[in-house]
Motif scaffolding. Structure first.
Motif, PDB file in Angstrom:
ATOM      1  N   ALA A 227       0.832  -1.212   0.000  1.00 47.82           N
ATOM      2  CA  ALA A 227       0.000   0.000   0.000  1.00 47.82           C
ATOM      3  C   ALA A 227       0.860   1.253   0.000  1.00 47.82           C
ATOM      4  O   ALA A 227       0.573   2.217  -0.726  1.00 47.82           O
ATOM      5  CB  ALA A 227      -0.933  -0.021   1.212  1.00 47.82           C
ATOM      6  N   LEU A 228       1.916   1.270   0.795  1.00 49.47           N
ATOM      7  CA  LEU A 228       2.799   2.439   0.848  1.00 49.47           C
ATOM      8  C   LEU A 228       3.435   2.710  -0.509  1.00 49.47           C
ATOM      9  O   LEU A 228       3.507   3.860  -0.961  1.00 49.47           O
ATOM     10  CB  LEU A 228       3.888   2.220   1.904  1.00 49.47           C
ATOM     11  N   ALA A 229       3.928   1.656  -1.167  1.00 51.44           N
ATOM     12  CA  ALA A 229       4.576   1.830  -2.467  1.00 51.44           C
ATOM     13  C   ALA A 229       3.582   2.345  -3.497  1.00 51.44           C
ATOM     14  O   ALA A 229       3.899   3.243  -4.301  1.00 51.44           O
ATOM     15  CB  ALA A 229       5.199   0.511  -2.921  1.00 51.44           C
ATOM     16  N   ASN A 230       2.371   1.808  -3.503  1.00 48.17           N
ATOM     17  CA  ASN A 230       1.379   2.244  -4.484  1.00 48.17           C
ATOM     18  C   ASN A 230       0.802   3.610  -4.156  1.00 48.17           C
ATOM     19  O   ASN A 230       0.348   4.316  -5.067  1.00 48.17           O
ATOM     20  CB  ASN A 230       0.288   1.187  -4.618  1.00 48.17           C
ATOM     21  N   GLN A 231       0.845   4.009  -2.901  1.00 51.76           N
ATOM     22  CA  GLN A 231       0.486   5.376  -2.562  1.00 51.76           C
ATOM     23  C   GLN A 231       1.466   6.348  -3.210  1.00 51.76           C
ATOM     24  O   GLN A 231       1.066   7.385  -3.749  1.00 51.76           O
ATOM     25  CB  GLN A 231       0.474   5.555  -1.042  1.00 51.76           C
ATOM     26  N   GLU A 232       2.753   6.014  -3.174  1.00 51.39           N
ATOM     27  CA  GLU A 232       3.745   6.855  -3.846  1.00 51.39           C
ATOM     28  C   GLU A 232       3.499   6.904  -5.357  1.00 51.39           C
ATOM     29  O   GLU A 232       3.746   7.923  -6.004  1.00 51.39           O
ATOM     30  CB  GLU A 232       5.158   6.331  -3.571  1.00 51.39           C
ATOM     31  N   LEU A 233       3.010   5.811  -5.911  1.00 50.93           N
ATOM     32  CA  LEU A 233       2.754   5.743  -7.346  1.00 50.93           C
ATOM     33  C   LEU A 233       1.438   6.401  -7.749  1.00 50.93           C
ATOM     34  O   LEU A 233       1.189   6.603  -8.943  1.00 50.93           O
ATOM     35  CB  LEU A 233       2.732   4.274  -7.795  1.00 50.93           C
ATOM     36  N   GLY A 234       0.586   6.703  -6.772  1.00 47.76           N
ATOM     37  CA  GLY A 234      -0.740   7.242  -7.089  1.00 47.76           C
ATOM     38  C   GLY A 234      -1.712   6.187  -7.557  1.00 47.76           C
ATOM     39  O   GLY A 234      -2.759   6.516  -8.135  1.00 47.76           O
ATOM     40  N   ASN A 235      -1.398   4.921  -7.302  1.00 43.78           N
ATOM     41  CA  ASN A 235      -2.306   3.821  -7.649  1.00 43.78           C
ATOM     42  C   ASN A 235      -3.279   3.600  -6.499  1.00 43.78           C
ATOM     43  O   ASN A 235      -3.166   2.644  -5.724  1.00 43.78           O
ATOM     44  CB  ASN A 235      -1.514   2.539  -7.929  1.00 43.78           C
ATOM     45  N   TYR A 236      -4.249   4.488  -6.379  1.00 41.93           N
ATOM     46  CA  TYR A 236      -5.066   4.522  -5.169  1.00 41.93           C
ATOM     47  C   TYR A 236      -6.004   3.329  -5.038  1.00 41.93           C
ATOM     48  O   TYR A 236      -6.348   2.945  -3.912  1.00 41.93           O
ATOM     49  CB  TYR A 236      -5.825   5.835  -5.094  1.00 41.93           C
ATOM     50  N   GLN A 237      -6.411   2.727  -6.151  1.00 45.56           N
ATOM     51  CA  GLN A 237      -7.251   1.537  -6.014  1.00 45.56           C
ATOM     52  C   GLN A 237      -6.464   0.382  -5.418  1.00 45.56           C
ATOM     53  O   GLN A 237      -6.975  -0.386  -4.599  1.00 45.56           O
ATOM     54  CB  GLN A 237      -7.836   1.135  -7.367  1.00 45.56           C
ATOM     55  N   VAL A 238      -5.199   0.255  -5.824  1.00 48.42           N
ATOM     56  CA  VAL A 238      -4.345  -0.785  -5.239  1.00 48.42           C
ATOM     57  C   VAL A 238      -4.151  -0.516  -3.748  1.00 48.42           C
ATOM     58  O   VAL A 238      -4.169  -1.442  -2.923  1.00 48.42           O
ATOM     59  CB  VAL A 238      -2.994  -0.851  -5.968  1.00 48.42           C
ATOM     60  N   VAL A 239      -3.963   0.755  -3.388  1.00 43.74           N
ATOM     61  CA  VAL A 239      -3.829   1.121  -1.977  1.00 43.74           C
ATOM     62  C   VAL A 239      -5.077   0.716  -1.214  1.00 43.74           C
ATOM     63  O   VAL A 239      -4.999   0.087  -0.140  1.00 43.74           O
ATOM     64  CB  VAL A 239      -3.586   2.640  -1.823  1.00 43.74           C
ATOM     65  N   ALA A 240      -6.251   1.080  -1.745  1.00 39.41           N
ATOM     66  CA  ALA A 240      -7.507   0.769  -1.062  1.00 39.41           C
ATOM     67  C   ALA A 240      -7.691  -0.735  -0.903  1.00 39.41           C
ATOM     68  O   ALA A 240      -8.109  -1.216   0.163  1.00 39.41           O
ATOM     69  CB  ALA A 240      -8.679   1.379  -1.829  1.00 39.41           C
ATOM     70  N   ASP A 241      -7.366  -1.489  -1.948  1.00 43.02           N
ATOM     71  CA  ASP A 241      -7.546  -2.940  -1.894  1.00 43.02           C
ATOM     72  C   ASP A 241      -6.615  -3.582  -0.866  1.00 43.02           C
ATOM     73  O   ASP A 241      -7.029  -4.473  -0.107  1.00 43.02           O
ATOM     74  CB  ASP A 241      -7.300  -3.552  -3.273  1.00 43.02           C
ATOM     75  N   ALA A 242      -5.351  -3.141  -0.835  1.00 44.71           N
ATOM     76  CA  ALA A 242      -4.397  -3.707   0.129  1.00 44.71           C
ATOM     77  C   ALA A 242      -4.798  -3.358   1.554  1.00 44.71           C
ATOM     78  O   ALA A 242      -4.788  -4.208   2.460  1.00 44.71           O
ATOM     79  CB  ALA A 242      -2.988  -3.212  -0.174  1.00 44.71           C
ATOM     80  N   CYS A 243      -5.173  -2.098   1.766  1.00 44.21           N
ATOM     81  CA  CYS A 243      -5.567  -1.675   3.113  1.00 44.21           C
ATOM     82  C   CYS A 243      -6.852  -2.362   3.562  1.00 44.21           C
ATOM     83  O   CYS A 243      -6.998  -2.722   4.738  1.00 44.21           O
ATOM     84  CB  CYS A 243      -5.740  -0.159   3.164  1.00 44.21           C
ATOM     85  N   SER A 244      -7.782  -2.546   2.625  1.00 39.30           N
ATOM     86  CA  SER A 244      -9.046  -3.176   3.004  1.00 39.30           C
ATOM     87  C   SER A 244      -8.835  -4.621   3.441  1.00 39.30           C
ATOM     88  O   SER A 244      -9.554  -5.126   4.304  1.00 39.30           O
ATOM     89  CB  SER A 244     -10.051  -3.101   1.857  1.00 39.30           C
ATOM     90  N   ASP A 473       4.388  12.866   2.184  1.00 35.69           N
ATOM     91  CA  ASP A 473       3.026  13.142   1.723  1.00 35.69           C
ATOM     92  C   ASP A 473       2.976  14.447   0.941  1.00 35.69           C
ATOM     93  O   ASP A 473       2.345  14.532  -0.124  1.00 35.69           O
ATOM     94  CB  ASP A 473       2.056  13.232   2.911  1.00 35.69           C
ATOM     95  N   MET A 474       3.622  15.467   1.463  1.00 31.99           N
ATOM     96  CA  MET A 474       3.592  16.768   0.788  1.00 31.99           C
ATOM     97  C   MET A 474       4.322  16.723  -0.560  1.00 31.99           C
ATOM     98  O   MET A 474       3.892  17.343  -1.535  1.00 31.99           O
ATOM     99  CB  MET A 474       4.203  17.844   1.683  1.00 31.99           C
ATOM    100  N   ILE A 475       5.419  15.982  -0.632  1.00 36.24           N
ATOM    101  CA  ILE A 475       6.135  15.826  -1.897  1.00 36.24           C
ATOM    102  C   ILE A 475       5.265  15.055  -2.884  1.00 36.24           C
ATOM    103  O   ILE A 475       5.098  15.451  -4.046  1.00 36.24           O
ATOM    104  CB  ILE A 475       7.475  15.095  -1.676  1.00 36.24           C
ATOM    105  N   ARG A 476       4.722  13.954  -2.426  1.00 34.92           N
ATOM    106  CA  ARG A 476       3.918  13.091  -3.298  1.00 34.92           C
ATOM    107  C   ARG A 476       2.718  13.826  -3.884  1.00 34.92           C
ATOM    108  O   ARG A 476       2.372  13.647  -5.054  1.00 34.92           O
ATOM    109  CB  ARG A 476       3.454  11.877  -2.471  1.00 34.92           C
ATOM    110  N   LEU A 477       2.086  14.669  -3.085  1.00 29.87           N
ATOM    111  CA  LEU A 477       0.870  15.354  -3.506  1.00 29.87           C
ATOM    112  C   LEU A 477       1.137  16.743  -4.074  1.00 29.87           C
ATOM    113  O   LEU A 477       0.196  17.477  -4.385  1.00 29.87           O
ATOM    114  CB  LEU A 477      -0.099  15.449  -2.320  1.00 29.87           C
ATOM    115  N   GLU A 478       2.421  17.099  -4.183  1.00 28.16           N
ATOM    116  CA  GLU A 478       2.832  18.406  -4.705  1.00 28.16           C
ATOM    117  C   GLU A 478       2.180  19.552  -3.925  1.00 28.16           C
ATOM    118  O   GLU A 478       1.760  20.566  -4.507  1.00 28.16           O
ATOM    119  CB  GLU A 478       2.514  18.501  -6.203  1.00 28.16           C
TER     120      GLU A 478
END
Length: 512
Positions: A227-244, A473-478
């Motif tokens: 989830a952390l790696a995909n959060q950096e990638l902006g793959n939010y569905q993968v993040v949601a699925d892993a966290c869920s 977080d601030m870097i990732r989200l600009e």
């Protein structure tokens, strides 16, 4: 028996196989072949556990400078340490010196431990060649655990430097042949793929449920890193699925007392997904395994237990963070995160908006330790503080016996909420429910219709001073305007540290 106690009980000769190649010269001498296994009897498959214990030992032997450097650049924390380690202070101001010893130490030692993980995997594979079916399955699990530990270390180094090496074996010489450095996105995708490889072989339990290596990595640790790696990638569905998957397992819960979570009562709680474990082994003298917490401690204090050592005065919670927390009406999270001096309180009160402060803001902690004024900082980090009355009698080192949290269930809930706020579809609980679980533990009222801004504010309140999570977080989200505060001016070109000159000299591709 805790994992760290397992490490203590193995013999020095058995650990030598990994320790001998676990030194910081792995990247100093890339031409050397890591022929680590000479003399090992791989028919003794019962010794296979020693190889994974050696990987854990390397992972947990963080130098004091590693988490400090990784975490210092956010608007939640200042360098502190006034008058000492000037280049560390300059790093906090986004002025970087590629010759600063700390940069090279963090790079070199994390890579050394990544190579140790590969060496451990190589050893385990040798044992598997002579093992029965059960031994081969156990070896698959241990290799998967080594991949998990390797992944979080690679994750941290990629956050700090962006484009970095991805070692694929214990042969350090392969790095000399790299023609193109992987981008940060490629590193994060590699980490995600590695976790997918590891997941089928990891045990399905909380780390604290393990009886073989209590606190060791499980499938939920791998899911969290994915989830952390995909959060950096902006793959939010993968993040949601892993966290869920972590949330719906119903195995994890927030430790009810936020203040004690970061102290001895919170060690190996149901909230911990990954931490570095340390122990005094229940004894007031003799062997101990510990992290050097002194850099985080106040330079002057009057502990409630006479003889408890103070710290060095680095890693100072920022005035911006403190005001943010006061504006939100935070209580236990602010009390837990910040140790106040009288001088710091007086400085805070020079702002008319904060002339009147809650009674819990005091230079005396609830455990009776008095934080005296000292020259190097106005405040100290409470998340790295262990009350002197929780030290084992006879132990005096600041923070002795304290674990170092890396991933907590609270972060999983907030990552899940952010992914949903970013447009992902959830399963199970809603973003509101995830955020409100975290808020309820801290005595905050519930919110509804949670927005991305609200999630990020919750992460600021909950995760500040933990491994630079706010900064990244601030870097990732600009949202880098948040990083220009108290006289600092941040530009996107300052997102990553320069490669250490000692490494550039050795690996010219870093200069290119």
């Amino acid at each position: 028996m805790k994992l760290i106690e397992k490490i203590k009980t193995i013999t020095l000769s058995a650990l030598f196989l990994l320790a001998a190649i676990g030194c910081s010269d792995k990247l100093d001498e890339p031409e050397l072949n890591n022929n680590f296994a000479g003399g090992t009897d791989f028919t003794k498959t019962e010794d296979m556990i020693l190889s994974i214990i050696g990987v854990y030992e390397a992972f947990q032997s963080r130098g004091w400078e590693q988490p400090l450097l990784i975490a210092v650049r956010g608007d939640d924390v200042n360098a502190g340490g006034l008058g000492d380690q000037q280049d560390f202070a300059e790093t906090d101001l986004f002025n970087y010196n590629k010759d600063y010893w700390m940069y090279n130490s963090v790079w070199q030692n994390i890579y050394a431990d990544i190579i140790t993980a590969h060496t451990g995997m190589d050893q385990i594979a040798r044992y598997q060649e002579l093992a029965d079916a059960d031994g081969q399955a156990l070896g698959d699990q241990y290799i998967a655990e080594a991949k998990v530990l390797r992944a979080i270390m690679l994750f941290h180094i990629a956050q700090v430097w962006g484009e970095v090496f991805i070692p694929t074996s214990s042969e350090t010489s392969e790095l000399l042949d790299v023609e193109t450095l992987p981008t940060q996105d490629q590193v994060m995708q590699h980490i995600s793929d590695q976790m997918d490889e590891a997941l089928p072989f990891l045990v399905d339990m909380r780390p604290n449920e393990r009886t073989d290596l209590p606190g060791g990595a499980t499938r939920y640790t791998a899911l969290a890193i994915k989830a952390l790696a995909n959060q950096e990638l902006g793959n939010y569905q993968v993040v949601a699925d892993a966290c869920s998957q972590i949330i719906s397992s119903n195995k994890f819960s927030l430790y009810p007392d936020f203040y004690e979570l970061f102290k001895i009562p919170g060690k190996l709680s149901d909230e911990i997904i990954l931490d570095m474990q340390y122990s005094d082994f229940g004894q007031g003298e003799g062997d101990r395994e510990g992290h050097l917490y002194a850099p985080y401690g106040p330079q002057g204090w009057t502990p409630s237990v006479d003889g408890a050592s103070s710290g060095w005065g680095f890693f100072e919670p920022s005035m911006k963070f403190i005001k943010f927390m006061l504006d939100r009406g935070e209580t236990v999270r602010l009390e837990t995160s910040v140790l106040f001096t009288d001088r710091g309180i007086a400085e805070l009160q020079t702002d008319p908006n904060y002339a009147s402060l809650p009674s819990f803001i005091s230079n005396t902690t609830r455990d009776g330790d008095v934080i005296n004024d000292y020259a190097r900082a106005l405040f100290a980090s409470g998340k790295h503080y262990l009350p002197s009355n929780q030290l084992i009698p006879g132990r005096t080192a600041y923070g002795s016996n304290k674990n170092f949290n890396i991933i907590r269930y609270a972060e999983i809930l907030l990552m899940y909420a952010e992914a949903l706020a970013q447009g992902a579809s959830g399963s199970g609980i809603s973003a509101d429910q995830a955020v409100n679980l975290v808020r309820a533990r801290s005595g905050m009222s519930p919110v509804s219709g949670v927005t991305l801004d609200q999630v990020l504010d919750e992460k600021f309140a909950e995760l500040s001073m933990e491994w630079g999570k706010r900064y990244y977080d601030m870097i990732r989200l600009e949202r880098t305007s948040d990083l220009s505060y108290d006289g600092r001016t941040f530009t996107q070109s300052q997102a990553f540290l320069p490669y250490p000159q000692e490494q550039v000299d050795q690996f010219p591709i870093l200069e290119d």
